[in-house]
Design a protein around this motif. Structure first.
Motif, PDB file in Angstrom:
ATOM      1  N   THR A  75       0.826  -1.208   0.000  1.00  0.00           N
ATOM      2  CA  THR A  75       0.000   0.000   0.000  1.00  0.00           C
ATOM      3  C   THR A  75       0.862   1.261   0.000  1.00  0.00           C
ATOM      4  N   ASP A  76       2.191   1.083   0.133  1.00  0.00           N
ATOM      5  CA  ASP A  76       3.084   2.231   0.041  1.00  0.00           C
ATOM      6  C   ASP A  76       2.828   2.950  -1.294  1.00  0.00           C
ATOM      7  N   PRO A  77       2.673   4.285  -1.275  1.00  0.00           N
ATOM      8  CA  PRO A  77       2.296   5.007  -2.500  1.00  0.00           C
ATOM      9  C   PRO A  77       3.203   4.733  -3.691  1.00  0.00           C
ATOM     10  N   ARG A  78       4.506   4.647  -3.455  1.00  0.00           N
ATOM     11  CA  ARG A  78       5.415   4.415  -4.580  1.00  0.00           C
ATOM     12  C   ARG A  78       5.254   3.010  -5.144  1.00  0.00           C
ATOM     13  N   THR A  79       5.115   2.030  -4.240  1.00  0.00           N
ATOM     14  CA  THR A  79       4.930   0.648  -4.700  1.00  0.00           C
ATOM     15  C   THR A  79       3.596   0.497  -5.413  1.00  0.00           C
ATOM     16  N   ALA A  80       2.553   1.093  -4.822  1.00  0.00           N
ATOM     17  CA  ALA A  80       1.228   1.016  -5.438  1.00  0.00           C
ATOM     18  C   ALA A  80       1.224   1.675  -6.815  1.00  0.00           C
ATOM     19  N   ALA A  81       1.925   2.805  -6.941  1.00  0.00           N
ATOM     20  CA  ALA A  81       1.994   3.502  -8.228  1.00  0.00           C
ATOM     21  C   ALA A  81       2.738   2.661  -9.259  1.00  0.00           C
ATOM     22  N   ALA A  82       3.783   1.966  -8.805  1.00  0.00           N
ATOM     23  CA  ALA A  82       4.554   1.124  -9.716  1.00  0.00           C
ATOM     24  C   ALA A  82       3.702  -0.025 -10.240  1.00  0.00           C
ATOM     25  N   PHE A  83       2.957  -0.667  -9.347  1.00  0.00           N
ATOM     26  CA  PHE A  83       2.087  -1.759  -9.775  1.00  0.00           C
ATOM     27  C   PHE A  83       0.977  -1.241 -10.691  1.00  0.00           C
ATOM     28  N   ALA A  84       0.474  -0.037 -10.397  1.00  0.00           N
ATOM     29  CA  ALA A  84      -0.573   0.552 -11.239  1.00  0.00           C
ATOM     30  C   ALA A  84      -0.043   0.813 -12.649  1.00  0.00           C
ATOM     31  N   GLY A  85       1.210   1.246 -12.741  1.00  0.00           N
ATOM     32  CA  GLY A  85       1.826   1.474 -14.048  1.00  0.00           C
ATOM     33  C   GLY A  85       1.966   0.188 -14.837  1.00  0.00           C
ATOM     34  N   GLU A 114      -5.045  -9.634 -14.626  1.00  0.00           N
ATOM     35  CA  GLU A 114      -5.383 -10.601 -13.580  1.00  0.00           C
ATOM     36  C   GLU A 114      -4.143 -11.012 -12.802  1.00  0.00           C
ATOM     37  N   LEU A 115      -3.024 -11.137 -13.504  1.00  0.00           N
ATOM     38  CA  LEU A 115      -1.775 -11.488 -12.838  1.00  0.00           C
ATOM     39  C   LEU A 115      -1.326 -10.380 -11.891  1.00  0.00           C
ATOM     40  N   VAL A 116      -1.377  -9.141 -12.358  1.00  0.00           N
ATOM     41  CA  VAL A 116      -0.989  -8.021 -11.497  1.00  0.00           C
ATOM     42  C   VAL A 116      -1.890  -7.944 -10.270  1.00  0.00           C
ATOM     43  N   ASP A 117      -3.192  -8.097 -10.475  1.00  0.00           N
ATOM     44  CA  ASP A 117      -4.140  -8.023  -9.363  1.00  0.00           C
ATOM     45  C   ASP A 117      -3.856  -9.118  -8.321  1.00  0.00           C
ATOM     46  N   ALA A 118      -3.511 -10.319  -8.798  1.00  0.00           N
ATOM     47  CA  ALA A 118      -3.185 -11.410  -7.869  1.00  0.00           C
ATOM     48  C   ALA A 118      -1.937 -11.081  -7.065  1.00  0.00           C
TER      49      ALA A 118
END
Length: 233
Positions: A114-124, A199-203
Motif C-alpha cells: 500500500t506504500d504510495p510508490r509501490t502502489a503507483a509502480a504496480f498501477a503502471g 489478472e496477474l498483477v491483481d493477484a
C-alpha cells in the motif's frame, strides 16, 4: 581530444543499439523469416550506416539467441523448434516462480504494497497489461508483442534485480521469436492469444501467489498448445 572520443563512442553505441532494436523488430514482425540469411554489408546499405555498428549489433543479437553467425556467409535468423519453445517456456516459468518466491518471503520491496510508490509502480504495470490485453483481444500480434515485453520488463523490474530483468526479457524475446513464425500464419488471432496480464498483477497485489502461479501455468499451457497445434497443421 577525450571529449570528442567520448561523444563518438556514445554515438556508435547508440547506433549499435538502434540497429539491434530495428532488426529485432524485423524478426518479431516476421519480415525477417527464420533461416533467412544476410550479410553485414546488406544491412549497412539498408540502414545507410557503416559496417562496424552493424557487425556489433548482429553479434549482440547472436549472443541473445536471435541470429546465428555463418562464418562464410554472414548471419541468418535462428530457427527454433517446438522442443526449443518448450525449453524456453520452462526456463521463463522457473524465473517467474523465483519472483513469486520473493513476494512469498516478504522481501523489503513488498512488505507494504500500500506504500504510495509501490502502489503507483504496480498501477503502471497494470496499465501496460491493459494495453497488452487490448492488443491480444484484437488479435494484433505486433502491438501485443511490444506491450507484452514492456509489461514483463516493468513487472520484473519491481523485484530490484537488473540481472533478473535482463534474463527474463531475453527469454521472452526468444519465446516470441519462436512463436511468431507459426502465429503469423493465422489470419485471425482474435481469441487465440493470452490476455490475463491484469489478472496477474491483481493477484500479486493481493499477495495471492497461488492464483498468480495458476495464471502462469494456464499461460504456459495455452502457449504450448497453440504453437504445437500450428506446427502439427
Amino acid at each position: 581530444m577525450p571529449g570528442t572520443s567520448g561523444n563518438g563512442a556514445v554515438t556508435r553505441s547508440t547506433l549499435r543499439q538502434q540497429i539491434a532494436d530495428a532488426l529485432r523488430d524485423e524478426v518479431l514482425s516476421g519480415r525477417l523469416q527464420p533461416g533467412q540469411a544476410f550479410t553485414v554489408k546488406e544491412i549497412a546499405e539498408q540502414y545507410g550506416v557503416s559496417a562496424t555498428p552493424v557487425r556489433e549489433a548482429l553479434v549482440d543479437l547472436s549472443a541473445q539467441g536471435l541470429l546465428e553467425a555463418d562464418q562464410h556467409r554472414g548471419f541468418r535468423v535462428r530457427e527454433y523448434s517446438v522442443r526449443d519453445f518448450r525449453g524456453l517456456v520452462e526456463a521463463r516459468s522457473l524465473v517467474i516462480d523465483g519472483m513469486f518466491h520473493a513476494l512469498d518471503e516478504g522481501r523489503k520491496e513488498f512488505r507494504d504494497l500500500t506504500d504510495p510508490r509501490t502502489a503507483a509502480a504496480f498501477a503502471g504495470v497494470r496499465r501496460r497489461g491493459e494495453e497488452a490485453q487490448r492488443a491480444a483481444n484484437a488479435g494484433d500480434l505486433t502491438v501485443l508483442i511490444g506491450y507484452d515485453l514492456r509489461f514483463w520488463r516493468e513487472l520484473s523490474g519491481l523485484f530490484g534485480n537488473p540481472y533478473l530483468v535482463d534474463f527474463l526479457h531475453r527469454l521472452r524475446v526468444q519465446s516470441w521469436v519462436c512463436a511468431v513464425q507459426h502465429l503469423r500464419r493465422v489470419t485471425d488471432l482474435r481469441g487465440h492469444l493470452w490476455a490475463d496480464h491484469t489478472e496477474l498483477v491483481d493477484a500479486l497485489v493481493r499477495r495471492d501467489t497461488v492464483a498468480a502461479r495458476s495464471i502462469i501455468a494456464t499461460h504456459n499451457a495455452h502457449s504450448l498448445a497453440l504453437v504445437e497445434s500450428l506446427t502439427a497443421s
